[in-house]
Design a protein around this motif. Sequence first.
Motif, PDB file in Angstrom:
ATOM      1  N   CYS A  74       1.247  -1.176  -0.148  1.00  0.00           N
ATOM      2  CA  CYS A  74       0.080  -0.146  -0.261  1.00  0.00           C
ATOM      3  C   CYS A  74       0.831   0.809  -0.077  1.00  0.00           C
ATOM      4  O   CYS A  74       2.065   1.500   0.950  1.00  0.00           O
ATOM      5  N   CYS A  77      -0.151   3.589   3.824  1.00  0.00           N
ATOM      6  CA  CYS A  77       0.585   2.068   5.385  1.00  0.00           C
ATOM      7  C   CYS A  77       1.569   2.001   5.248  1.00  0.00           C
ATOM      8  O   CYS A  77       2.284   0.804   5.816  1.00  0.00           O
ATOM      9  N   CYS A 133      -4.690   0.522  -0.294  1.00  0.00           N
ATOM     10  CA  CYS A 133      -5.237  -1.420   0.165  1.00  0.00           C
ATOM     11  C   CYS A 133      -6.677  -1.488   0.381  1.00  0.00           C
ATOM     12  O   CYS A 133      -7.492  -2.323   0.535  1.00  0.00           O
ATOM     13  N   CYS A 137      -7.878   3.933   3.461  1.00  0.00           N
ATOM     14  CA  CYS A 137      -6.541   3.752   4.469  1.00  0.00           C
ATOM     15  C   CYS A 137      -6.214   5.238   4.347  1.00  0.00           C
ATOM     16  O   CYS A 137      -5.421   5.959   4.268  1.00  0.00           O
ATOM     17  N   ASN A 149      -4.284   2.132  10.048  1.00  0.00           N
ATOM     18  CA  ASN A 149      -5.362   1.978  10.445  1.00  0.00           C
ATOM     19  C   ASN A 149      -5.479   0.994  11.890  1.00  0.00           C
ATOM     20  O   ASN A 149      -6.497   0.439  11.865  1.00  0.00           O
TER      21      ASN A 149
END
Length: 176
Positions: A74, A77, A133, A137, A149
């Motif tokens: 991602c 993140c 993702c 996110c 998250n």
Amino acid sequence: MAGCDTMLQLDVARLKRSPGESVSFEIIAEMPPLKMAVEKISFDGPVKAVLNATNTGQTIMVEGTVSGMLQLNCCRCLEPFSYSFEVPFAEIYTTAVDEAKDEEAIPFSGDVLDITPEVLKDLIMELPMKAVCHEECQGLCPGCGQNLNQGRCGCEVTEVDPRLSVLRDILKGMNE
Ligand SMILES: [Zn+2]
Ligand SMILES: [Zn+2]
């Protein structure tokens, strides 16, 4: 590690000798990772190809779709996640290597058509530049790097209560 069974291959032995014929293929195969400029991207599970191959007389036309999952990171993140893809596939193959009039055709020899290189190429083209993702996110805290998250960190909240930002502007004005 890599063997013939890790490729997307079509057995065209019979088709090759039958102009005008069409054959459907459904292949499930493990694939080698995508080799990108700086990283390798692995597949998450086998790849499925649903294809139709037609002997047009001069060439073998292969069309269909290839689907599966890739393991991407991602961009917010940085966590790995499964990215599912389904890409169209359309290529023309020929055994007549000197058939220069159709420069779109990919030469092959023998009874097996290995479409792996073309599928990998198509996939690299289709990859999102910035994969996330989930749409929602929260990414990483710019202060401490905590994955938001998974919960809040103790950092001062940078994104702002509007009342606070007014106050900040006033303070800034006083300093100038
Ligand atoms: Zn994420
Ligand atoms: Zn933080």
